[in-house]
Write a protein that holds these residues in place. Structure first.
Motif, short mmCIF file in Angstrom:
data_model
loop_
_atom_site.label_atom_id
_atom_site.label_comp_id
_atom_site.label_asym_id
_atom_site.label_seq_id
_atom_site.Cartn_x
_atom_site.Cartn_y
_atom_site.Cartn_z
N UNK A 44 31.71 37.87 107.38
CA UNK A 44 32.88 38.54 106.80
C UNK A 44 32.42 39.80 106.08
N UNK A 45 33.06 40.92 106.39
CA UNK A 45 32.70 42.21 105.80
C UNK A 45 33.92 42.80 105.10
N UNK A 46 33.67 43.35 103.91
CA UNK A 46 34.72 43.99 103.12
C UNK A 46 34.44 45.49 103.05
N UNK A 47 35.45 46.30 103.40
CA UNK A 47 35.25 47.75 103.49
C UNK A 47 36.06 48.48 102.42
N UNK A 48 35.33 49.27 101.64
CA UNK A 48 35.95 50.18 100.67
C UNK A 48 35.72 51.64 101.06
N UNK A 49 34.69 51.87 101.90
CA UNK A 49 34.29 53.24 102.24
C UNK A 49 35.07 53.72 103.46
N UNK A 50 36.35 53.90 103.26
CA UNK A 50 37.28 54.25 104.32
C UNK A 50 38.54 53.44 104.10
N UNK A 51 39.27 53.11 105.17
CA UNK A 51 40.44 52.24 105.00
C UNK A 51 40.03 50.86 104.46
N UNK A 52 40.81 50.33 103.54
CA UNK A 52 40.54 48.99 103.01
C UNK A 52 40.68 48.00 104.16
N UNK A 53 39.64 47.20 104.39
CA UNK A 53 39.67 46.29 105.54
C UNK A 53 38.78 45.09 105.26
N UNK A 54 39.10 43.98 105.94
CA UNK A 54 38.27 42.77 105.95
C UNK A 54 38.11 42.36 107.40
N UNK A 55 36.88 42.23 107.85
CA UNK A 55 36.63 41.86 109.25
C UNK A 55 35.79 40.59 109.30
N UNK A 56 36.07 39.77 110.30
CA UNK A 56 35.24 38.59 110.59
C UNK A 56 34.88 38.67 112.06
N UNK A 57 33.58 38.84 112.32
CA UNK A 57 33.17 39.09 113.70
C UNK A 57 33.73 40.41 114.15
N UNK A 58 34.50 40.42 115.23
CA UNK A 58 35.10 41.66 115.73
C UNK A 58 36.57 41.76 115.37
N UNK A 59 37.10 40.78 114.65
CA UNK A 59 38.52 40.77 114.32
C UNK A 59 38.74 41.28 112.91
#
Length: 669
Positions: free
Chosen positions: A1-16
């Protein structure tokens, strides 16, 4: 699981990517991620989500968003990653391994990089760190001050990493890479002095000295116009470092014996000339052609150019080349270029030739002068100097001492030996270049008094000055030769549009092209702005823009491109007028056809005849009106539109008073 702040706010698990919902829900998540493993009070969330007074049900709204986020994370398998969103009284805690947050990984990579101590290791670390960015930080959050501040802080960290990567590339000698990584950041952050300083050094080390120095002058203008400040220590230090390095490097190379093995004393005329000018510092292909030994006014080979050991013409540096880049898509002006050649290459008088390129705002004075300077740079092998005197900028004009310091540094004078006073620096400059073949371009001068301390001495130098004022004082006291620039005709204007847009686009509607030239008053600046509008709208025909420009309320706005446009240029001219002359200009703008005589102008302004005539003379000197014939004055349509738009402010537009209008200022308003 990855949490993104450096761009659009997003949470990804695998490729989804998980569906996070509306902006406020993404904002709640962002605020929790900015403070991971820390309790965040409900009140802080409410204050951050609503810029104005929050609604009565704000607590319920936030609680609902937290509940939905908890469910979304659980659906994405948060528990397997050690991620948990919990409630602690009236606060929330997002517990997770911090390496799952891209901003945390970015910070770790930047901390590990040591661009000066270990540049080879720093480059891949910094590239990986910057590769985590997918756009502006915190995209998709609400636009409240707390989120703006957080995004700004992250952007500052990104720019610091960009600067560090530039330094790492520079330490490895990969200056092209350094320039490439710094350039795009500098374009988007034109007032960040550390970034610009790094770009200047990188450009200089790739051999692009003129580009490096152009960045300095551009940034200096922006700092003055937008912030009212001078360049700081880092930017100024980079500028002076480049000037010293250029001079010192060429001096060292010029001091080396010629490759043929002969000593400098027996090198013969050609070898002596190259040693004297520092020509050996450049590849042979770059050596500019110098004057033939027999040319009138040319120094004898191996002679005067070298200078005595301690004489006034002593060589302390090599040939500086400070000209800006040649103007893009420069067309026409053959008559004016020929006139400049006649004036500036005339060696029959034994004096240093001086030309003044004058004309209205936006007519292309700088482009014409710089084009001529590049075409004839080879006639001035001892260097080409350039300075923007800022005579018609929003900030203060450039003081002579500042320009002279730049010139002396460029010519190799050590910083500690540059005189402090303008008078002493002017004398040092004239002495230093007395026996050199040097071209000086002084752009955007406000008055003759501003120019005089900057004029070189000696018969082999030449100076070209550009100004919106005629600078009659230079004509009277320094035998300057005026070269006037007028608006473009239909053919030249259409050719410029064709060069900017492509000839096919203009050829499909030549009548509209002529109409655009008329609506732009034939001013190259206005035509370029119009071309920029059409370039941004490739499906527009020329006639569509012409129809839009017929709306006089919108015309000046349409003839602008970012910070460049006719209105901005005219504003700087009008700002230099006295209050009386500004009011007179506003009165002239009310005429129906732009033609009138002194009597009609006096009636419009409510001035007496003498006062009106003096004002018209000053406006004509500044090219805000044109004396078409004896007592027949015209005002261009664009100037009329601008004066009408600013009519309410014109009474306060000029702080200088009559004495601030160049050499015509002696006439009382």
């Amino acid at each position: 699981m990855d949490f993104s702040l450096l761009g659009p706010i997003a949470v990804t698990t695998g490729s989804a990517e998980l569906s996070l919902g509306p902006a406020k829900r993404r904002s709640v998540l962002a605020l929790l991620l900015l403070q991971p493993n820390t309790t965040v009070p409900l009140e802080q969330l409410i204050d951050s989500l609503w810029e104005d007074e929050p609604p009565e049900h704000a607590r319920t709204v936030v609680q609902g968003h937290v509940s939905r986020l908890r469910a979304t994370l659980a659906e994405g398998g948060a528990q397997a990653y050690g991620v948990e969103l919990t409630t602690h009284g009236s606060a929330y805690l997002l517990r997770l391994p911090e390496e799952l947050i891209d901003a945390h990984r970015f910070g770790e990579l930047v901390t590990l990089a040591r661009p000066e101590a270990a540049p080879a290791d720093a480059v891949p670390l910094l590239r990986e760190a910057l590769g985590l960015w997918r756009g502006p930080a915190l995209t998709g959050t609400v636009t409240s001050p707390p989120f703006a501040a957080a995004a700004h802080a992250l952007e500052e960290r990104r720019l610091t990493a960009v600067e560090a990567l530039g330094r790492a590339y520079g330490a490895l000698g990969e200056h092209e890479q350094a320039a490439a990584i710094l350039y795009s950041a500098a374009v988007n952050h034109p007032l960040r002095e550390g970034l610009i300083a790094g770009l200047m050094r990188a450009l200089f080390r790739t051999g692009r000295q003129s580009d490096a120095l152009e960045w300095f002058h551009r940034t200096r203008r922006l700092l003055s116009e937008e912030l009212g400040v001078d360049p700081g220590e880092r930017l100024r230090g980079a500028y002076e470092e480049i000037l010293r390095a250029e001079a010192a490097g060429k001096v060292r190379k010029a001091a080396a014996p010629p490759s043929g093995g002969a000593g400098t004393s027996g090198a013969g005329p050609a070898g002596g000339a190259r040693s004297a000018t520092g020509g050996g510092a450049r590849p042979a292909a770059e050596d500019p052609p110098s004057a033939a030994p027999g040319e009138t006014g040319a120094p004898a080979p191996g002679g005067a150019r070298t200078g005595a050991a301690n004489g006034p013409g002593q060589r302390t540096g090599a040939a500086p080349r400070l000209l800006p880049r040649p103007p893009a898509r420069f067309l026409g002006r053959e008559h004016q270029l020929t006139a400049l050649t006649q004036v500036l290459t005339d060696r029959t008088t034994g004096e240093s030739p001086l030309a003044v390129v004058a004309g209205p705002a936006g007519v292309g004075k700088t482009a014409c002068a710089v084009q001529w300077a590049h075409l004839h740079a080879g006639s001035f092998p001892d260097g080409q100097l350039f300075a923007d005197l800022r005579g018609f900028g929003e900030g203060d004009e450039a003081p002579p001492a500042e320009i002279l310091r730049d010139f002396l540094l460029a010519l190799g004078t050590p910083p500690e030996r540059v005189p402090r006073s303008a008078e002493a620096a002017s004398a040092e400059f004239r002495s230093l270049v007395a026996e050199r073949r040097l071209l000086v371009v002084l752009d955007n001068a406000r008055s003759s008094a501003q120019v005089r301390p900057l004029l070189p001495g000696g018969p082999h130098c030449a100076t070209v000055v550009t100004s919106r004022s005629r600078l009659d004082g230079l004509v009277a006291t320094d035998w300057a030769r005026p070269v006037g620039l007028q608006a473009l005709g239909h053919e030249e204007g259409a050719a410029l549009l064709g060069a900017m847009l492509g000839p096919d686009r203009v050829a499909e509607d030549p009548a509209a092209a002529r109409e655009l030239v008329d609506l732009c008053d034939g001013l190259p600046l206005a035509l370029r702005a119009a071309a920029a509008q059409l370039t941004a709208r490739p499906r527009w025909r020329l006639a569509r823009l012409a129809a839009a420009l017929h709306d006089e309320r919108r015309r000046l706005a349409l003839l602008s491109a970012e910070d460049t446009g006719v209105a901005a240029a005219l504003r700087m001219s009008v700002a230099r007028l006295s209050a009386d002359d500004a009011r007179l200009l506003s009165a002239l703008a009310t005429t129906s056809d732009g033609h009138l005589n002194a009597s009609a102008a006096a009636a419009l302004a409510g001035y007496d005849q003498e006062r009106t005539q003096d004002g018209l003379d000053r406006l004509a000197e500044m090219h805000l009106v044109d004396e078409e014939a004896t007592d027949v004055y015209t005002i261009s349509t664009l100037t009329q539109l601008f004066a009408r738009d600013t009519q309410g402010e014109s009474g306060e537009s000029g702080e200088a008073g009559p004495s601030g209008t160049g050499d015509g200022g002696a006439k009382s308003g």
